[in-house]
Design a protein around this motif. Structure first.
Motif, short mmCIF file in Angstrom:
data_model
loop_
_atom_site.label_atom_id
_atom_site.label_comp_id
_atom_site.label_asym_id
_atom_site.label_seq_id
_atom_site.Cartn_x
_atom_site.Cartn_y
_atom_site.Cartn_z
N GLY A 1 -56.91 -28.18 26.05
CA GLY A 1 -56.35 -28.52 24.77
C GLY A 1 -57.38 -28.49 23.45
O GLY A 1 -58.65 -27.85 23.80
N SER A 2 -56.94 -28.98 22.43
CA SER A 2 -57.90 -28.89 21.42
C SER A 2 -58.81 -30.10 21.09
O SER A 2 -58.47 -31.09 21.27
CB SER A 2 -56.83 -28.44 20.23
N THR A 3 -59.84 -29.69 20.41
CA THR A 3 -60.73 -30.97 20.07
C THR A 3 -61.16 -30.46 18.79
O THR A 3 -61.36 -29.46 18.16
CB THR A 3 -62.17 -30.49 20.86
N ALA B 1 -69.38 -28.64 25.15
CA ALA B 1 -68.51 -29.01 26.33
C ALA B 1 -66.97 -28.62 25.92
O ALA B 1 -66.11 -28.24 26.68
CB ALA B 1 -68.76 -30.59 26.50
N ALA B 2 -66.62 -28.94 24.72
CA ALA B 2 -65.11 -28.49 24.31
C ALA B 2 -64.55 -27.20 24.60
O ALA B 2 -63.36 -27.22 24.72
CB ALA B 2 -65.12 -29.09 22.74
N THR B 3 -65.41 -26.37 24.64
CA THR B 3 -65.09 -24.79 24.95
C THR B 3 -64.34 -24.65 26.04
O THR B 3 -63.52 -23.92 26.09
CB THR B 3 -66.24 -23.73 24.81
N LEU B 4 -64.62 -25.47 27.06
CA LEU B 4 -64.03 -25.40 28.28
C LEU B 4 -63.13 -26.61 28.76
O LEU B 4 -62.53 -26.65 29.56
CB LEU B 4 -64.99 -25.40 29.60
N GLY C 1 -59.70 -25.11 23.67
CA GLY C 1 -60.30 -25.07 24.84
C GLY C 1 -59.79 -23.69 25.74
O GLY C 1 -58.49 -23.41 25.67
N VAL C 2 -60.75 -23.07 26.36
CA VAL C 2 -60.30 -21.84 27.32
C VAL C 2 -60.56 -21.95 28.98
O VAL C 2 -61.62 -23.14 29.02
CB VAL C 2 -60.98 -20.46 26.66
N ASP C 3 -59.99 -21.43 29.68
CA ASP C 3 -60.32 -21.55 31.10
C ASP C 3 -61.73 -21.11 31.52
O ASP C 3 -62.23 -21.85 32.35
CB ASP C 3 -59.10 -20.76 32.05
N ARG C 4 -62.27 -20.09 30.91
CA ARG C 4 -63.60 -19.45 31.29
C ARG C 4 -64.17 -18.77 30.10
O ARG C 4 -63.36 -18.19 29.33
CB ARG C 4 -63.50 -18.64 32.50
N ASP D 1 -74.39 -20.54 14.21
CA ASP D 1 -75.21 -19.69 15.13
C ASP D 1 -74.66 -19.74 16.68
O ASP D 1 -74.25 -18.74 17.28
CB ASP D 1 -76.70 -19.53 15.29
N LEU D 2 -74.57 -21.26 17.07
CA LEU D 2 -74.07 -21.35 18.52
C LEU D 2 -72.65 -21.12 18.40
O LEU D 2 -72.15 -20.19 19.50
CB LEU D 2 -74.38 -22.77 18.63
N ALA D 3 -71.84 -21.50 17.49
CA ALA D 3 -70.45 -21.04 17.51
C ALA D 3 -70.21 -19.78 17.35
O ALA D 3 -69.40 -18.98 18.39
CB ALA D 3 -69.76 -21.81 16.25
N THR D 4 -71.06 -18.88 16.78
CA THR D 4 -70.83 -17.41 16.93
C THR D 4 -70.95 -16.91 18.12
O THR D 4 -70.38 -15.97 18.56
CB THR D 4 -71.80 -16.80 15.77
N CYS D 5 -72.14 -17.18 18.76
CA CYS D 5 -72.31 -16.91 20.13
C CYS D 5 -71.24 -17.27 21.23
O CYS D 5 -70.71 -16.58 21.86
CB CYS D 5 -73.79 -17.47 20.67
N LEU D 6 -70.82 -18.62 21.01
CA LEU D 6 -69.66 -18.95 21.90
C LEU D 6 -68.41 -18.28 21.71
O LEU D 6 -67.81 -17.77 22.74
CB LEU D 6 -69.43 -20.52 21.65
N ARG D 7 -68.16 -17.74 20.38
CA ARG D 7 -66.98 -16.87 20.17
C ARG D 7 -67.02 -15.68 20.89
O ARG D 7 -66.18 -15.28 21.41
CB ARG D 7 -66.71 -16.73 18.61
N ALA D 8 -68.54 -15.10 20.73
CA ALA D 8 -68.62 -13.83 21.26
C ALA D 8 -68.53 -13.82 22.79
O ALA D 8 -68.13 -13.03 23.60
CB ALA D 8 -69.85 -13.40 21.33
N MET D 9 -68.52 -15.12 23.53
CA MET D 9 -68.35 -15.35 24.82
C MET D 9 -66.86 -15.73 25.33
O MET D 9 -66.64 -16.03 26.47
CB MET D 9 -69.25 -16.46 25.36
N GLY D 10 -66.05 -15.78 24.10
CA GLY D 10 -64.60 -16.06 24.39
C GLY D 10 -63.93 -17.29 23.84
O GLY D 10 -62.73 -17.39 24.23
N ALA D 11 -64.83 -18.03 23.45
CA ALA D 11 -64.41 -19.40 22.98
C ALA D 11 -63.63 -19.35 21.59
O ALA D 11 -63.78 -18.25 20.90
CB ALA D 11 -65.88 -20.39 22.79
N GLN D 12 -62.66 -20.26 21.67
CA GLN D 12 -61.90 -20.33 20.30
C GLN D 12 -62.30 -21.62 19.27
O GLN D 12 -62.38 -22.58 19.65
CB GLN D 12 -60.55 -20.53 20.79
N ILE D 13 -63.09 -21.27 18.29
CA ILE D 13 -63.79 -22.14 17.40
C ILE D 13 -63.52 -21.66 15.92
O ILE D 13 -63.53 -20.54 15.71
CB ILE D 13 -65.24 -22.21 17.77
N GLU D 14 -63.15 -23.05 15.32
CA GLU D 14 -63.14 -22.51 13.61
C GLU D 14 -63.67 -23.77 13.14
O GLU D 14 -63.89 -24.85 13.44
CB GLU D 14 -61.63 -22.63 13.34
#
Ligand code: UD1
Length: 422
Positions: free
Chosen positions: A181-183, A175-178, A220-223, A196-209
């Protein structure tokens, strides 16, 4: 209903390929709901739980195409038609609740049935709800369904989880990827499936550390866009097959196995007298001589000893030299395999969350019943080490989480067959 017949076995020898992780795939699949563009998963396991998740996604309007005999899942959520996860599907599999976070983030609303009771404990969803409410969702329970809405979209927040729940971390992370602001998720689960989920979400353009640590930070990103992602190896299937030679003797190489996925488990195997060696292709396990030694086990969130390997380890320790104490700290009712093992001659006493296992020389085959997914495979392993024949009934639990178990064990020399009932 099918049953599995196992006969007491001599030493095993050979290789067992480890599939992609069921629990990773079950959280990666709902990630498709976050984007209009296609998400393709490779190295997917071929299991009935994966088909259940595919049916749930399809009921929401997503397209799920199974390619290469089910090893590749091509998904598209371009046109979602529903935000209603029906009780009929959710009650079959608790992981269905992982559509809640993505649906809410993408469409602004979701109705997800509460999963109801589960054989291994109550398994409430309070931490999922707590986290999503922090992100600005309004959630109400009506007629057995969580009705969630975020009319103004989700907004980043600081979320401190009271317990490092795997599912809650996954729902909140998606939920936080979209969200705007920051979570920050504190006391986040650290399981490899989260990484593994975070790696996939990053490949989809999410910003996660910070995935893999207790503090995950998401901008969060727009899309999100499309991606192709390989599912991580299944550490529970890996641990289960690593135990096969520990029961029967011999030497088995688990292809695709990695030590970092099963660290705490391997330490206990060493203490029990089992050799584990890293090879180029995976992990090689051998029990060369003598009886297994008793060890004490406490289940913990990752990187501790996994609850999903507790039943299999209890089966092994029931023939160990000495007395082992197993403490179950994750689920309150996860010793249902103990009475079944006792029908095979194991000596086990259960008090609350503690089981005391006094090792016996030998188990004896018996008709037994699978009570849940991991319990069912523990009975198969026990049957391989028992004298005579063991018939495990109600194996539909097994098919939820282990692909082609009779083929994989049969290929290394186990006497195992499935009796199909029409
Ligand atoms: C996941 C795994 C499951 C594994 C478990 C623990 C999937 C599909 N399943 O389940 O195989 O056994 O992690 O490693 O990935 N809890 C609450 N409130 C909540 C959520 C959980 O009290 O809102 C409690 C549960 O009742 C349980 C404990 O937390 O006692 C662990 O649950 P959780 O980590 O959420 O496990 P799951 O994600 O359900």
């Amino acid at each position: 209903m099918d049953s599995i017949i196992v006969r007491g076995n001599g030493p095993l020898k050979g290789q067992i390929p480890i599939a992609g992780a069921k629990n990773a795939c079950l959280t990666l699949m709902p990630a498709t709901l976050l984007s209009e563009e296609p998400l393709t998963l490779t190295n997917a396991p071929r299991l009935s739980d994966i088909k259940t998740m595919a049916a749930l996604l399809e009921s929401l309007g997503a397209e799920v195409t199974s390619l290469q005999d089910g090893k590749v899942l091509a998904m598209s959520s371009h046109d979602l038609t529903s935000s209603h996860a029906d009780y009929d599907i959710v009650r079959k599999m608790r992981a269905s609740n992982l559509v809640l976070g993505p649906l809410l983030a993408r469409t602004g609303h979701a109705e997800v049935s509460l999963p109801g009771g589960c054989a291994i404990g109550a398994r409430p969803m309070d931490l999922h709800i707590f986290g999503l409410e922090k992100l600005g969702a309004e959630i109400e329970l009506r007629e057995g369904y969580l009705h969630a809405k975020a009319p103004r979209g989700l907004k980043g927040a600081e979320i401190d989880l009271a317990f490092a729940s795997v599912g809650a971390t996954e729902n909140i992370l998606m939920a936080a990827t979209l969200a705007r602001g920051s979570t920050v998720i504190r006391n986040a689960a650290r399981e490899p499936e989260i990484v593994d989920l975070a790696t996939c979400l990053r490949a989809m353009g999410a910003q996660i550390e910070g995935d893999g640590t207790s503090e995950i930070v998401v901008q969060g990103v727009d899309r999100l866009h499309g991606a192709t992602h390989p599912v991580v190896a299944d550490r529970i299937e890996l641990g289960t097959y690593m135990l096969a030679p520990a029961f029967c003797g011999g030497e088995v190489e688990c292809l695709g196995g990695r030590l970092d996925l099963v660290g705490a488990f391997v330490e206990k195997l060493h203490d029990a007298g089992i050799d584990v060696e890293e090879t180029k292709a995976g992990l090689k396990v051998a029990r060369r001589n003598g009886r297994v030694k008793a060890v004490d086990i406490t289940t913990q969130p990752f990187p501790g000893f996994p609850t999903d390997l507790q039943a299999q380890m209890m089966a092994l320790l029931s023939t160990a030299e000495g007395t082992s104490v197993l403490e179950e700290k994750i689920f309150e009712n996860r010793f249902m395999h103990a009475p079944e093992l006792m029908r095979m001659g194991a000596e086990i006493e259960v008090h609350g969350g503690t089981a005391t296992v006094r090792g016996v020389d030998r188990l004896r085959g018996a008709p037994v019943m699978a009570t849940d997914l991991r319990a069912s495979v523990s009975l198969i392993l026990a049957g391989l080490a028992a004298e005579g024949e063991t018939v495990v009934s109600r194996v539909y639990h097994l098919d939820r989480g282990y692909e082609r178990v009779e083929e994989k064990l049969g290929n290394v020399g186990a006497h195992i067959e499935r009796v199909r009932e029409t």
